[in-house]
Design a protein around this motif. Structure first.
Motif, short mmCIF file in Angstrom:
data_model
loop_
_atom_site.label_atom_id
_atom_site.label_comp_id
_atom_site.label_asym_id
_atom_site.label_seq_id
_atom_site.Cartn_x
_atom_site.Cartn_y
_atom_site.Cartn_z
N ASP A 464 0.83 -1.20 0.00
CA ASP A 464 0.00 0.00 0.00
C ASP A 464 0.87 1.25 0.00
OD1 ASP A 464 -2.51 1.04 -0.24
OD2 ASP A 464 -2.98 1.02 1.89
N GLN A 468 1.17 4.03 -2.94
CA GLN A 468 1.03 5.45 -2.64
C GLN A 468 2.16 6.25 -3.27
OE1 GLN A 468 1.78 6.94 1.52
NE2 GLN A 468 -0.44 7.30 1.50
N ASP A 473 -4.02 3.83 -7.31
CA ASP A 473 -5.18 3.78 -6.43
C ASP A 473 -5.51 2.36 -5.98
OD1 ASP A 473 -5.63 6.47 -6.38
OD2 ASP A 473 -7.08 6.45 -8.03
N ARG A 474 -5.23 1.38 -6.80
CA ARG A 474 -5.74 0.03 -6.56
C ARG A 474 -4.60 -0.95 -6.31
NH1 ARG A 474 -10.64 -2.63 -7.69
NH2 ARG A 474 -10.49 -4.81 -8.38
N VAL A 668 -2.92 -1.80 5.68
CA VAL A 668 -3.85 -0.90 5.00
C VAL A 668 -3.67 0.48 5.61
CG1 VAL A 668 -6.25 -0.46 4.38
CG2 VAL A 668 -5.46 -2.82 4.72
N ARG A 672 -7.67 4.53 3.32
CA ARG A 672 -7.84 3.42 2.37
C ARG A 672 -8.84 2.41 2.93
NH1 ARG A 672 -5.51 3.67 -2.52
NH2 ARG A 672 -4.35 1.71 -2.42
N ILE A 684 -7.48 -3.24 -2.13
CA ILE A 684 -7.28 -2.01 -1.35
C ILE A 684 -7.50 -0.83 -2.28
CG2 ILE A 684 -5.73 -0.72 0.15
CD1 ILE A 684 -4.16 -3.28 0.62
N GLU A 685 -8.41 0.05 -1.88
CA GLU A 685 -8.77 1.21 -2.69
C GLU A 685 -8.95 2.42 -1.78
OE1 GLU A 685 -11.29 -0.90 -6.33
OE2 GLU A 685 -12.35 -0.01 -4.62
N PRO A 686 -8.99 3.63 -2.36
CA PRO A 686 -9.27 4.82 -1.54
C PRO A 686 -10.65 4.73 -0.90
CG PRO A 686 -8.39 5.44 -3.69
CD PRO A 686 -8.69 3.98 -3.76
N GLN A 687 -10.77 5.25 0.31
CA GLN A 687 -12.07 5.31 0.95
C GLN A 687 -12.97 6.27 0.19
OE1 GLN A 687 -11.66 6.33 5.08
NE2 GLN A 687 -10.59 4.44 5.61
#
Length: 688
Positions: A464, A468, A473-474, A668, A672, A684-687
């Motif tokens: 993650d 970043q 994003d993914r 995480v 995220r 894992i993606e942006p909230q």
């Protein structure tokens, strides 16, 4: 070796790494998966049997073993291969040192004292290279006969030096193997029992690359063949009557017999297995573009998968000046892994790797005698690795020992243990991100179109943050990331790649000649597989040509349809080559005739992989909370820990959090969200 009259249900993938040996077993009847991890052993065949025992599968119950190993690459990197000699055409014994005058980019690019790695640590010392009077013309006709007495003298000199392996690579021998074949016979007479390799391994143009390929094979061949034979003997002693497949660098598996004939094409078979798994994941997940990072104990392997296709290169380079000539999976490595030592760089800054603690003694927190802190120790000190959740409880980490070692080492930088751990974590992530850029951004790819896919037990705890840094994003963490390369081995098809250089114009008048060369290669492969009792009813062929404009000295690989020469003739391929050249180099020279230097055939036989059980475990996914120091933070933060095997599909987990599974931990980051999809991949993606 073929399966004979048994009802075994298990197929097993075993990947030997520098620190751990990973194993995954799939029951073809029930879909049950068993995975495990044991410390790698000096005699790798011992670790293979220990891995089988660790997941409770008896050797006689296994129908197929698909294996990736590190015997050859270990011998090369440590320069512990067999004492090797080279017999070359007179005046060409220094091809290995010349290395096409390639230099590595970096701070020493203009340094006149720089030496290629082969000059500093030769696989074939100069006194063991002999130029023999002989010469073939470009078309294979003799210009100067082979001086057999000179070959015999060279072989006797090599015997006196203690050489037990010899590479024979003569000019233009790809067009006529007669001189090489006779030289090999003489060497065998003078050095009975020695390993002798010739250009028959892969008879193509490019004299330097062909010489390097043959020499590298001779250097690692005795070690690899010896290992494969010992492994088969050990398995047979335990009543193994299934099939042993060996992962090759072309992206497929080979039979035991074929693997013994081409040790050099197994150098990084484990990482290639990981890429095979990633290609399948790309196609199954609907995310065709993946940047992969396989973080092991000693290094990280990276690859760029586009449109769900296996990335290939025909210039795979081990070290500057040592390049293999066969089209191989394009995977590159950096010496930064979980077991990499935290030491000062040449400038005195914090560096992670390339030196590694390996499996013996290993990181300090393993309590096996290690005294220098590693990236694993840093993650244990930060709280990312939980002592009781590591390696499914097989090895409990000593976080206090890691903190003590980091504190002692941090004094030279004026850092506390946690400060050094945080710095090392960031350095490793930045180094890996830079390597990912080198195979993506620096090749003109728009990485915004890609997802990051980590594997290896250490990959998820870094992914993650690396994503970043790269602006991705993914992140897709596959099921059992610690054994993902082993799973990729299971999903790999049987593949045999062969090539022949023909130096023929690409024109309608010569289409028949090119087609005849293709047909001969296909017949050769089919007949060889039949002799090994392989079912060829599902055999298919993939074709490629290596072509260039007349007068050029460097060709380009262009895949072509199997019926391209019989349906439309060579006439349809010519404009395709011009367009390929224009897209690759920005221009084309349509007025210049095109020459086919080499034809290449890859035979593929799909292997039955079996269905995978995709049900989640029962129980509450939430385990507990813990305090850890997040990247860039100075104070610990309380975060929740979830058990991945119990997570229900599509139920989000907000970051910051840890997602623990048997042989990996995923970090995480704040802002995220993580969730498990229907195929049990962790996304894992942006909230939102």
């Amino acid at each position: 070796m073929t399966q004979t009259g048994r009802a075994e249900s298990w197929i097993v993938g075993i990947d030997v790494g520098g620190t751990f040996t990973d194993i995954i077993g799939l029951n073809r009847d029930t879909g049950e998966i068993r995975d495990g991890k044991v410390l790698s052993t000096e005699e790798q065949e011992v670790g293979v049997l220990q891995a089988l025992s660790a997941i409770g599968i008896a050797v006689p119950d296994v129908a197929e073993i698909v294996h990736g190993h590190t015997v050859g690459i270990n011998a090369l990197l440590s320069r512990t291969g067999e004492r090797t000699g080279l017999i070359a055409t007179g005046g060409h014994r220094d091809l290995l040192d010349i290395g096409r005058m390639h230099r590595e980019f970096g701070e020493r690019f203009y340094d006149p004292t720089w030496l290629r790695p082969h000059q500093q640590r030769p696989i074939v010392p100069r006194e063991s290279r002999f130029g023999i009077p002989e010469r073939l013309r470009y078309d294979g006709t003799p210009l100067l006969p082979l001086d057999e007495d000179a070959v015999r003298r060279a072989a006797r000199d090599l015997a006196g030096q203690g050489a037990r392996s010899v590479a024979v690579c003569l000019m233009n021998s790809y067009t006529n193997p007669g001189h090489e074949r006779r030289a090999a016979e003489i060497v065998a007479e003078e050095l009975p029992g020695a390993y002798v390799q010739t250009s028959a391994l892969y008879p193509v143009t490019r004299e330097h690359e062909r010489t390097a390929t043959v020499a590298l094979d001779a250097y690692v061949g005795p070690a690899v063949v010896g290992y494969l034979d010992r492994l088969m003997t050990r398995l047979s002693e335990q009543d193994y009557r299934g099939t042993l497949w060996i992962m090759m660098m072309n992206g497929g598996v080979a039979t035991f017999a074929d693997a013994r004939r081409a040790p050099v094409f197994q150098l990084v078979s484990g990482p290639v297995g990981g890429v095979s798994g990633s290609v399948e994941l790309a196609n199954e997940s609907g995310t065709p573009n993946l940047l992969t990072i396989d973080v092991g104990g000693t290094s990280t392997d990276v690859a760029a998968i586009r449109a769900g296709k296996t990335p290939l290169t025909d210039t795979w380079t081990l070290e500057t000046g040592l390049t293999l000539t066969m089209p191989l999976v394009d995977v590159e490595s950096i010496g930064s892994g979980a077991g990499s030592l935290i030491r000062p760089s040449a400038l005195g800054t914090v560096a992670v790797g390339p030196a590694s603690a390996g499996s013996n003694p290993g990181p300090v927190c393993y309590r096996r005698g290690g005294v220098e802190p590693t990236l694993t120790d840093a993650c244990a000190a930060l709280g990312i690795l939980q002592p009781d959740l590591f390696a499914d409880g097989a090895l409990r980490l000593d976080a206090d020992a890691a903190v003590a070692a980091l504190g002692a080492a941090g004094g030279q930088w004026g850092m506390s243990a946690v400060e050094l751990a945080s710095a090392a974590y960031e350095v490793a992530c930045q180094d890996i991100a830079a390597k990912v850029r080198s195979i993506s951004v620096y090749r003109g790819l728009d990485i915004r179109e890609f997802a990051l896919q980590p594997s290896g037990s250490a990959g998820p705890m870094l992914a993650d943050r690396i994503g970043q840094i790269l602006g991705l994003d993914r992140v897709i963490v596959p099921r059992s990331p610690g054994q993902f390369s082993a799973l990729g081995l299971l999903r790999s098809d049987l593949m045999v790649t062969r090539a022949r250089s023909i130096m023929t114009p690409l024109s309608p008048d010569h289409a028949g000649t090119i087609e005849t060369a293709f047909a001969a290669l296909q017949d050769s492969i089919r007949n060889d597989l039949k002799r090994q009792d392989i079912d060829v009813t599902r055999l298919r062929f993939e074709r490629a040509i290596f072509a260039m404009y007349r007068g050029q000295t460097w060709d380009n690989r262009l895949p072509i349809p199997p019926d391209a020469l019989t349906s439309g003739g060579a006439g349809e391929l010519i404009p395709k080559f011009h367009e390929f050249y224009r897209q690759t180099y920005g221009f084309a020279a349509a007025e210049i005739p095109v020459v086919v230097s080499t034809v290449e055939v890859t035979a593929v036989i799909p292997r039955g992989h079996g269905a995978v059980d995709r049900t989640a475990d029962e129980g509450d996914a939430f385990l507990r909370t813990t305090r850890l120091t997040l990247p860039g933070a100075t104070e610990p933060t309380e975060v929740s820990i979830y058990v991945r095997e119990r997570m229900e599909p599509n139920r989000p987990v907000p970051g910051p959090a840890l997602v623990a599974e048997k042989f990996a931990t995923t970090l995480v980051l704040p802002g995220r969200t993580a969730f498990v999809d229907d195929d049990l991949n962790l996304i894992i993606e942006p909230q939102r």
